[in-house]
Design a protein around this motif. Structure first.
Motif, PDB file in Angstrom:
ATOM      1  N   VAL A  35       4.405   3.190   7.363  1.00 32.87           N
ATOM      2  CA  VAL A  35       4.574   2.775   5.975  1.00 32.87           C
ATOM      3  C   VAL A  35       3.743   1.521   5.693  1.00 32.87           C
ATOM      4  CG1 VAL A  35       6.895   3.747   5.839  1.00 32.87           C
ATOM      5  CG2 VAL A  35       6.583   1.353   6.443  1.00 32.87           C
ATOM      6  N   SER A  36       3.592   1.235   4.393  1.00 26.58           N
ATOM      7  CA  SER A  36       2.921   0.010   3.956  1.00 26.58           C
ATOM      8  C   SER A  36       3.950  -0.905   3.306  1.00 26.58           C
ATOM      9  CB  SER A  36       1.843   0.349   2.916  1.00 26.58           C
ATOM     10  OG  SER A  36       0.948   1.292   3.411  1.00 26.58           O
ATOM     11  N   PRO A  37       3.711  -2.206   3.303  1.00 25.81           N
ATOM     12  CA  PRO A  37       4.637  -3.100   2.592  1.00 25.81           C
ATOM     13  C   PRO A  37       4.540  -2.863   1.092  1.00 25.81           C
ATOM     14  CG  PRO A  37       2.752  -4.317   3.439  1.00 25.81           C
ATOM     15  CD  PRO A  37       2.610  -2.929   3.949  1.00 25.81           C
ATOM     16  N   GLU A 142       9.767  -0.286   5.673  1.00 26.17           N
ATOM     17  CA  GLU A 142       9.118  -0.864   4.500  1.00 26.17           C
ATOM     18  C   GLU A 142       9.714  -2.230   4.179  1.00 26.17           C
ATOM     19  OE1 GLU A 142       9.985   0.798   0.604  1.00 26.17           O
ATOM     20  OE2 GLU A 142       7.857   0.876   0.164  1.00 26.17           O
TER      21      GLU A 142
ATOM     22  N   ASN B 128       4.801   4.743  -0.672  1.00 24.90           N
ATOM     23  CA  ASN B 128       5.179   5.301   0.623  1.00 24.90           C
ATOM     24  C   ASN B 128       5.890   6.640   0.480  1.00 24.90           C
ATOM     25  OD1 ASN B 128       4.261   3.256   2.406  1.00 24.90           O
ATOM     26  ND2 ASN B 128       5.951   1.947   1.733  1.00 24.90           N
ATOM     27  N   ARG B 201       4.514  12.728   6.271  1.00 21.70           N
ATOM     28  CA  ARG B 201       4.372  11.464   6.969  1.00 21.70           C
ATOM     29  C   ARG B 201       3.546  11.606   8.247  1.00 21.70           C
ATOM     30  NH1 ARG B 201       8.892   9.215   8.684  1.00 21.70           N
ATOM     31  NH2 ARG B 201       8.021   7.138   8.440  1.00 21.70           N
TER      32      ARG B 201
END
Lengths: 173, 278
Positions: A35-37, A142, B128, B201
């Motif tokens: 994931v990305s922040p 996240e 996300n 994912r």
């Protein structure tokens, strides 16, 4: 005093646009644990903490409009959620908490977690597009990653509040 | 109503929520609402600049830290190409399957009915929770919702899901909103490929509604079938990597690895029109 207020909100808007560029252009390329922040809810939460319920709701709404315009896939969701979260955070911090970094840090993470829960539940869990465990698999890392970015988000916003607004005293009302 | 009028803040909040819901309905046909269109158009040049800067930094990082890995991959690919050329020479004379593989090459020569619009990617995976790309072209360039997007190698990238004046959004083939008619190249078996949250994912998608005793092998290419007219026929989607029973236990599904490398894409081609063939 009115002039200072206008300049303050222009400064908040510019800070938000910089963070929006950072989020969509740079942070999305940073992938840790898959994931990305996501620093945008943190921006809304910190401004709501610094400025109160009504200003937080308004700032959240307009920030959410920008997010809906540039972040797919669903229109309207950021504007509505950021409005509600901004109002909620502003209300709670007015009543119960000091305005300091720790409160801002916690509000930022709670806002992001609440955003993820509502977003996932409405758009993925209820329509049956994903199972509940996916929420934990995405939201938990996240939030952890975003926690590392909160100090960088907090500093300029605190600076704007100190420079142009009523000096945050660290005391709740 | 009197309650709302006494609490002006609440009235403003309700009005704001109603406004965005109206804007959401307006944009439900794939074209961005006026507010999103305006904000997106204003923001797009900034995004393009940041994207170019990020690409430069990412390329430099890749060169500095992935040099050894890239060198090793280069050597491995050279060996693979040599083996493939040898196999092609050996079976050239009488192999129908080889002939069909050769027909996949030179997409633009073979499909002269395609009208392309090239676009650069200015934003990727902004959330996300979804797999999307934002392109530098919009309705002003003839882009419309529902148009198919491919890479320069002719691999399926996704479909246009939202369009502004100077930008557009692509829902990629691994996103949960993705669904397309497809067939296994080797056997001609038809099925549906669709995105799945778990597989998204991992950068994968699935081919659903297969029978339990289906003839599918690892490495089988999967192409679009063109059924329904939404996607052109014979666009390469990916290759089969695994076969599993689905949740019902009645049918099976295959996991597909996309042929396109979404993370490395910089430019794509939107197919604005094509001749429908089924």
């Amino acid at each position: 005093m009115r002039y200072r207020g206008i300049v303050k909100w222009i400064a908040y808007a510019l800070v938000f646009l910089v963070f929006l560029l950072l989020q969509t252009g740079v942070l999305v390329r940073v992938r840790v644990w898959g994931v990305s922040p996501n620093i945008l809810p943190a921006v809304v939460a910190i401004v709501a903490m610094l400025e109160g319920r009504e200003a937080g709701a308004a700032y959240g709404f307009f920030a959410g409009l920008w997010c809906d315009a540039v972040i797919p896939p669903v229109p309207a969701v950021h504007a509505i959620l950021f409005l509600l979260l901004g109002a909620g955070i502003g209300h709670m911090t007015e009543k119960f908490f000091r305005k300091n970094f720790l409160t801002g840090f916690l509000c930022a993470l709670v806002t992001l977690a609440a955003f993820d829960v509502v977003f996932f539940t409405v758009l993925y869990l209820i329509p049956g597009r994903a199972a509940l465990y996916n929420l934990v698999l995405v939201a938990a890392p996240e939030v952890a990653l975003t926690a590392l970015c909160v100090p960088v988000v907090y500093a300029p916003l605190w600076g704007v509040a100190r420079r142009f607004g009523n000096e945050p005293t660290g005391e709740s009302s | 109503m009197r309650f709302l009028l006494r609490h002006k803040g609440l009235l403003a909040a309700v009005a704001a929520v109603l406004l965005v819901l109206v804007l959401a309905v307006v944009s439900s046909q794939g074209y961005a609402s006026p507010v999103s269109n305006l904000l997106g158009t204003v923001f797009q040049p900034l995004q393009s600049g940041i994207a170019r800067l990020s690409d430069s930094v990412a390329s430099f990082y890749g060169y500095m830290y992935e040099h050894d890995a890239l060198k090793e991959e280069n050597e491995r690919l050279k060996v693979q190409i040599a083996k493939m050329e040898e196999a092609a020479r050996l079976s050239e004379a009488s192999n129908d399957e080889n002939e069909r593989f050769r027909q996949l090459l030179g997409l633009s020569e073979r499909r002269r009915d395609f009208v392309f619009e090239s676009a650069t990617i200015i934003e990727r995976d902004a959330s996300n929770w979804a797999s999307t790309l934002t392109l530098s072209r919009g309705s002003g360039n003839g882009i419309a919702p529902g148009q198919c997007v491919i890479s320069e190698a002719g691999y399926l990238v996704g479909v246009i899901s939202e369009v502004g004046a100077t930008w557009s959004t692509v829902t990629t083939l691994i996103d949960t909103d993705m669904e397309a008619g497809a067939f296994i190249f080797r056997t001609g078996l038809s099925a549906v490929v669709e995105g799945n949250f778990d597989l998204m994912r991992q950068g994968l998608l699935r081919m659903s509604y297969l029978s339990k005793d289906v003839d599918v092998k690892n490495g089988d290419p999967v192409l679009t079938s063109g059924i329904g007219g939404k996607y052109p026929r014979d666009i390469v989607i990916g290759t089969v990597t695994d076969l599993y029973m689905d949740e019902t236990g009645i049918s099976a599904y295959a996991v597909i690895r996309p042929s396109v490398e979404l993370e490395k894409l910089k430019q794509v081609f939107v197919i604005k029109s094509f001749d429908i063939s089924e």
